[in-house]
Design a protein around this motif. Structure first.
Motif, PDB file in Angstrom:
ATOM      1  N   LEU A 114       0.823  -1.212   0.000  1.00  0.00           N
ATOM      2  CA  LEU A 114       0.000   0.000   0.000  1.00  0.00           C
ATOM      3  C   LEU A 114       0.855   1.258   0.000  1.00  0.00           C
ATOM      4  CD1 LEU A 114      -3.104   0.353   0.099  1.00  0.00           C
ATOM      5  CD2 LEU A 114      -2.889   0.696   2.566  1.00  0.00           C
ATOM      6  N   GLY A 115       2.027   1.184   0.615  1.00  0.00           N
ATOM      7  CA  GLY A 115       2.917   2.328   0.738  1.00  0.00           C
ATOM      8  C   GLY A 115       3.694   2.236   2.033  1.00  0.00           C
ATOM      9  N   THR A 116       4.397   3.292   2.396  1.00  0.00           N
ATOM     10  CA  THR A 116       5.167   3.307   3.633  1.00  0.00           C
ATOM     11  C   THR A 116       4.760   4.499   4.487  1.00  0.00           C
ATOM     12  OG1 THR A 116       6.987   4.694   2.826  1.00  0.00           O
ATOM     13  CG2 THR A 116       7.133   2.307   2.389  1.00  0.00           C
ATOM     14  N   MET A 117       4.941   4.349   5.805  1.00  0.00           N
ATOM     15  CA  MET A 117       4.638   5.464   6.698  1.00  0.00           C
ATOM     16  C   MET A 117       5.561   6.642   6.431  1.00  0.00           C
ATOM     17  SD  MET A 117       3.654   3.776  10.384  1.00  0.00           S
ATOM     18  CE  MET A 117       5.120   2.733  10.530  1.00  0.00           C
ATOM     19  N   ALA A 130      -1.403   4.574  -3.373  1.00  0.00           N
ATOM     20  CA  ALA A 130      -1.999   3.266  -3.102  1.00  0.00           C
ATOM     21  C   ALA A 130      -2.518   2.596  -4.370  1.00  0.00           C
ATOM     22  CB  ALA A 130      -3.132   3.416  -2.080  1.00  0.00           C
ATOM     23  N   GLY A 131      -3.212   3.333  -5.204  1.00  0.00           N
ATOM     24  CA  GLY A 131      -3.791   2.734  -6.402  1.00  0.00           C
ATOM     25  C   GLY A 131      -2.744   2.186  -7.350  1.00  0.00           C
ATOM     26  N   GLU A 132      -1.715   2.990  -7.617  1.00  0.00           N
ATOM     27  CA  GLU A 132      -0.663   2.553  -8.540  1.00  0.00           C
ATOM     28  C   GLU A 132       0.074   1.326  -8.003  1.00  0.00           C
ATOM     29  OE1 GLU A 132       3.578   4.104 -10.453  1.00  0.00           O
ATOM     30  OE2 GLU A 132       2.369   5.460  -9.211  1.00  0.00           O
ATOM     31  N   ARG A 133       0.382   1.329  -6.710  1.00  0.00           N
ATOM     32  CA  ARG A 133       1.141   0.225  -6.126  1.00  0.00           C
ATOM     33  C   ARG A 133       0.323  -1.062  -6.135  1.00  0.00           C
ATOM     34  NH1 ARG A 133       5.607   2.430  -2.817  1.00  0.00           N
ATOM     35  NH2 ARG A 133       5.663   0.500  -1.605  1.00  0.00           N
ATOM     36  N   VAL A 134      -0.938  -0.970  -5.761  1.00  0.00           N
ATOM     37  CA  VAL A 134      -1.776  -2.168  -5.745  1.00  0.00           C
ATOM     38  C   VAL A 134      -2.002  -2.687  -7.168  1.00  0.00           C
ATOM     39  CG1 VAL A 134      -4.095  -3.036  -5.236  1.00  0.00           C
ATOM     40  CG2 VAL A 134      -2.879  -1.640  -3.546  1.00  0.00           C
ATOM     41  N   ALA A 135      -2.161  -1.798  -8.126  1.00  0.00           N
ATOM     42  CA  ALA A 135      -2.327  -2.232  -9.520  1.00  0.00           C
ATOM     43  C   ALA A 135      -1.115  -3.034  -9.988  1.00  0.00           C
ATOM     44  CB  ALA A 135      -2.550  -1.019 -10.417  1.00  0.00           C
ATOM     45  N   ARG A 136       0.083  -2.586  -9.600  1.00  0.00           N
ATOM     46  CA  ARG A 136       1.284  -3.335  -9.973  1.00  0.00           C
ATOM     47  C   ARG A 136       1.300  -4.712  -9.332  1.00  0.00           C
ATOM     48  NH1 ARG A 136       5.297   0.308  -7.834  1.00  0.00           N
ATOM     49  NH2 ARG A 136       4.584   2.375  -8.432  1.00  0.00           N
ATOM     50  N   MET A 137       0.871  -4.782  -8.068  1.00  0.00           N
ATOM     51  CA  MET A 137       0.844  -6.070  -7.377  1.00  0.00           C
ATOM     52  C   MET A 137      -0.155  -7.027  -8.022  1.00  0.00           C
ATOM     53  SD  MET A 137       3.030  -6.365  -4.998  1.00  0.00           S
ATOM     54  CE  MET A 137       4.249  -5.252  -4.306  1.00  0.00           C
ATOM     55  N   VAL A 193      -9.564   3.300  -0.060  1.00  0.00           N
ATOM     56  CA  VAL A 193     -10.387   2.177  -0.513  1.00  0.00           C
ATOM     57  C   VAL A 193     -10.808   2.370  -1.964  1.00  0.00           C
ATOM     58  CG1 VAL A 193     -12.599   0.988  -0.184  1.00  0.00           C
ATOM     59  CG2 VAL A 193     -11.205   1.596   1.803  1.00  0.00           C
ATOM     60  N   MET A 194     -11.200   3.581  -2.324  1.00  0.00           N
ATOM     61  CA  MET A 194     -11.595   3.854  -3.709  1.00  0.00           C
ATOM     62  C   MET A 194     -10.437   3.611  -4.664  1.00  0.00           C
ATOM     63  SD  MET A 194     -13.871   7.307  -3.074  1.00  0.00           S
ATOM     64  CE  MET A 194     -14.200   7.589  -4.817  1.00  0.00           C
ATOM     65  N   ASP A 195      -9.239   4.054  -4.298  1.00  0.00           N
ATOM     66  CA  ASP A 195      -8.065   3.841  -5.147  1.00  0.00           C
ATOM     67  C   ASP A 195      -7.792   2.352  -5.346  1.00  0.00           C
ATOM     68  OD1 ASP A 195      -7.746   6.546  -5.345  1.00  0.00           O
ATOM     69  OD2 ASP A 195      -5.948   6.670  -4.101  1.00  0.00           O
ATOM     70  N   VAL A 196      -7.853   1.589  -4.251  1.00  0.00           N
ATOM     71  CA  VAL A 196      -7.569   0.159  -4.338  1.00  0.00           C
ATOM     72  C   VAL A 196      -8.626  -0.547  -5.179  1.00  0.00           C
ATOM     73  CG1 VAL A 196      -7.428  -1.973  -2.999  1.00  0.00           C
ATOM     74  CG2 VAL A 196      -6.265   0.091  -2.185  1.00  0.00           C
ATOM     75  N   ALA A 197      -9.888  -0.219  -4.954  1.00  0.00           N
ATOM     76  CA  ALA A 197     -10.963  -0.860  -5.719  1.00  0.00           C
ATOM     77  C   ALA A 197     -10.850  -0.544  -7.208  1.00  0.00           C
ATOM     78  CB  ALA A 197     -12.312  -0.407  -5.179  1.00  0.00           C
ATOM     79  N   CYS A 198     -10.483   0.673  -7.538  1.00  0.00           N
ATOM     80  CA  CYS A 198     -10.315   1.039  -8.948  1.00  0.00           C
ATOM     81  C   CYS A 198      -9.100   0.355  -9.564  1.00  0.00           C
ATOM     82  CB  CYS A 198     -10.199   2.552  -9.082  1.00  0.00           C
ATOM     83  SG  CYS A 198     -11.731   3.445  -8.724  1.00  0.00           S
ATOM     84  N   ALA A 199      -8.069   0.120  -8.754  1.00  0.00           N
ATOM     85  CA  ALA A 199      -6.864  -0.559  -9.252  1.00  0.00           C
ATOM     86  C   ALA A 199      -7.101  -2.045  -9.486  1.00  0.00           C
ATOM     87  CB  ALA A 199      -5.719  -0.376  -8.257  1.00  0.00           C
TER      88      ALA A 199
END
Length: 319
Positions: A114-117, A130-137, A193-199
């Motif tokens: 998701l990212g880092t603190m 978050a969206g870009e990273r999850v899409a890559r995963m 959540v929206m970013d992850v769902a869209c990814a």
């Protein structure tokens, strides 16, 4: 025990049309400070009994030994495309080996997905990539990702914990202006959540609040596997990673030659925000939870309390 609260309940059988791979992948992407250390300890302790039921586990013990190298790099770096391709190749090769061994489900837990603190503090935003990273995963796992789990936490506790960890890692004390910017920054859990769902548009998204299930890793695992079997009960809470408390933070500042008087007295956790700032952060979190309970615009499902007979209902598409 209180019955499960799953918002909303999805019809049974819908998910079956979405599954094409021989093995399903469940990504628990964090966030940090939402019970991931507790869950990781539980999964590591129960690797063998879970594998005997067809569930392989990858925690940071696996993923941070080069497996995800390249996948979490930001765009624009020299050679990043090649490193990402190699990272995806490693992941898919490992998945193919697990499928050969008849593994039914792979559960992956690493909040770096998701990212880092540190990046959140530097950007003063809540998981801005978050969206870009999850899409890559999701791409790296080659169409196998069936479910994504996101842990969330009250924002004053999340940012307070992130600032404490930041001090421990050498980041300076926040001033009042920075605290105000963290309170007013435009990203809340709803946007994450929206970013992850869209990814990952064809993937179930399950949201787990720390305040309800952060210390119940067995329950979270039950939702992850959708109640296919009763998860192991072998677990203890002692010895887990915790947010640095005030005595440790004072020692850190002392070792750095910085004044310790900027921190309050006491032995508990550091609460850097003022009363008005806390009120604003709590209102945002309450609104996020209300949005999730109302169905999250069809993007995800909020899981609160659980009993075993309701676990199978925790999905967007059904069992």
């Amino acid at each position: 025990m209180m019955a499960a609260s799953v918002y909303p309940v999805a019809p049974w059988g819908w998910a079956l049309t979405k599954v094409h791979a021989a093995m399903d992948v469940i990504l628990h992407v964090g966030s940090h400070l939402s019970g991931v250390s507790t869950l990781s300890s539980y999964l590591n302790r129960n690797r063998k009994p879970l594998r005997s039921r067809g569930v392989e586990v990858w925690t940071t013990d696996v993923t941070r030994k080069g497996l995800f190298d390249g996948l979490t790099l930001r765009s624009g770096l020299n050679g990043v495309d090649m490193r990402r391709a190699r990272g995806a190749g490693r992941v898919q090769l490992r998945c193919a080996m697990l499928e050969r061994d008849k593994i039914k489900e792979l559960m992956v837990l690493d909040p770096v997905m998701l990212g880092t603190m540190e990046n959140n503090l530097a950007a003063e935003r809540l998981y801005p990539a978050a969206g870009e990273r999850v899409a890559r995963m999701v791409h790296a796992f080659g169409g196998r990702v069936k479910r994504i789990i996101i842990g969330i936490r009250a924002l004053e506790d999340y940012w307070g914990g992130a600032l404490a960890h930041g001090l421990k890692k050498g980041i300076g004390m926040p001033d009042e202006a920075m605290l105000d910017r963290l309170v007013t920054q435009p990203r809340s859990w709803r946007k994450v959540v929206m970013d992850v769902a869209c990814a990952a548009p064809d993937t179930e998204v399950v949201v787990v609040p720390y305040e309800r299930l952060g210390e119940q890793p067995q329950t979270v695992t039950g939702f992850a596997i959708k109640g296919r079997f009763a998860p192991p009960t072998n677990f203890r809470l002692n010895g887990l990673a915790q947010v640095p408390k005030l005595p440790e933070l004072r020692e850190i500042l002392k070792d750095r030659g910085e004044p310790t008087e900027v921190l309050p007295q006491g032995m508990d956790r550091w609460h850097p925000f003022g009363d008005l700032q806390v009120d604003i952060l709590r209102e945002i979190y309450v609104e996020d939870l209300a949005w999730l309970r109302a169905g999250a615009d069809g993007l995800g499902y909020l899981i609160e309390d659980s009993t075993a007979d309701r676990v199978g209902q925790a999905s967007r598409f059904g069992s």
